[in-house]
Scaffold this motif. Structure first.
Motif: not given
Length: 372
Positions: A209-212, A224-226, A269-271
């Protein structure tokens, strides 16, 4: 159940008290095999989530103190097996502690029940004589959730190829379906005009998650949201990271959701930038069935389902820059993103179904079960 198949009593042992893909697979698999006419019992600590939630899935659970590799838990399991062994056909173990307890308890009981050992994650197993005995001798069959995990056990621990099988977790293809993004977002209270990047995972450090969050800082478009779906031990640390990076307006924590389908349908998008311990991610397979473009890493056996630039994009672990570039490439080319999602769904429908998993696990259990 077909007339040529016997009804089994399968006993699962699980020492883990947490909640994630491993526990969900055990319950989903159990429910499916019960529907096929088998009996299933789960032995787990009373404080474990799987013990507490098993009834929701229609699965019998019995409390045993399997948390530690100690004499007390060993004797408790031995006692249960002694009382029930003649009514059990095999044991399926899942975590290190319960696998050791079961292997030793079986050696102390009569009749000796066959053990199927399921290895869910890609954390390395030390190539010691003890582990070689546990995997290659004590277990009648070893199941892994990915082919790379299987190869490592064969190469490092001497597990026989004919006594090991890779069986990824299966998904319900009637449940995970593409949907209308705008309707899903409106239903969930999400900004319908944003570009939503999402992750569904227990909040553990190695899920990435931190890298996202760091990647999001490299994507300057405020639209662009997470979306982070899940709960876990890293929740407070991730909230602090969001504040440190000034991303409060761009990150939405949705918490744990029993039904993740609308949350997946709301995404662009899924990451999943995991850097350790993956087998084949259930969340990635769910996102594939929903028809989403995927960005992930080659950790564990993710390459079993994601072919780079065909069914998803594969980036290096712990690399926020590559992660941002991959997401931006999908944002900039909606046609390519749609094609990736379509190919991912086609692959998942053929290779990642619940029916396929149940067929293969049932065959393993029938082959390993003690003669009656």
């Amino acid at each position: 159940m077909p007339n040529d198949r016997r009804s089994l009593h399968i006993v699962h042992t699980e020492a883990s008290c947490g909640w994630g893909g491993q526990e969900i697979r055990i319950l989903e698999e159990s429910r499916g095999l019960i529907a096929r006419g088998h009996r299933v019992t789960i032995l787990a600590p009373a404080e474990s989530t799987i013990f507490q939630r098993a009834s929701e899935w229609g699965v019998t659970s019995i409390a045993l103190p399997l948390v530690k590799k100690r004499l007390g838990p060993l004797l408790a399991l031995r006692g249960w097996l002694k009382a029930h062994a003649h009514d059990v056909d095999l044991i399926n173990t899942h975590s290190s502690t319960d696998s050791w307890l079961a292997a030793l308890a079986v050696r102390m009981a009569s009749p000796r029940l066959p053990i199927v050992r399921t290895r869910h994650i890609s954390a390395p197993v030390h190539a010691s004589a003890a582990n070689r005995w546990l995997y290659a001798t004590a277990a009648a069959h070893v199941v892994t959730t990915g082919e790379q995990l299987r190869r490592e056990l064969i190469d490092n621990l001497g597990v026989r190829p004919d006594a090991s099988t890779s069986i990824p977790t299966g998904m319900d293809t009637t449940r995970y379906l593409p949907g209308n993004k705008v309707m899903a977002r409106a239903q969930l209270g999400l900004d319908v005009d944003a570009y939503w990047i999402g992750i569904v995972a227990t909040l553990r450090s190695w899920k990435g998650h931190t890298y996202l969050l760091e990647a999001l800082t490299q994507l300057p478009d405020p639209r662009m949201r997470l979306l982070i779906v899940g709960q876990g031990p890293q929740r407070e640390a991730l909230g602090q990271k969001v504040r440190e990076l000034g991303l409060e307006a761009r990150v939405h924590f949705a918490g744990e959701q029993k039904n993740v389908v609308p949350w997946l349908q709301a995404l662009d998008v899924f990451a999943l930038p995991s850097y350790a311990n993956e087998g084949v991610s259930q969340a990635v397979m769910q996102a594939m069935l929903v028809g989403l473009p995927i960005v992930t890493t080659p950790v564990g056996s993710m390459r079993d389902i994601i072919e780079n630039r065909h069914t998803g994009l594969i980036i290096a672990p712990k690399n926020a820059g590559q992660l941002a570039d991959a997401i931006e490439s999908l944002h900039a080319d909606p046609g390519a993103a749609q094609l990736l999602g379509e190919r991912a769904r086609t692959f998942a429908l053929e290779h990642c179904s619940l029916t396929r998993m149940l067929d293969r696990m049932e065959a393993i259990f029938l082959g390993a079960a003690r003669p009656r």
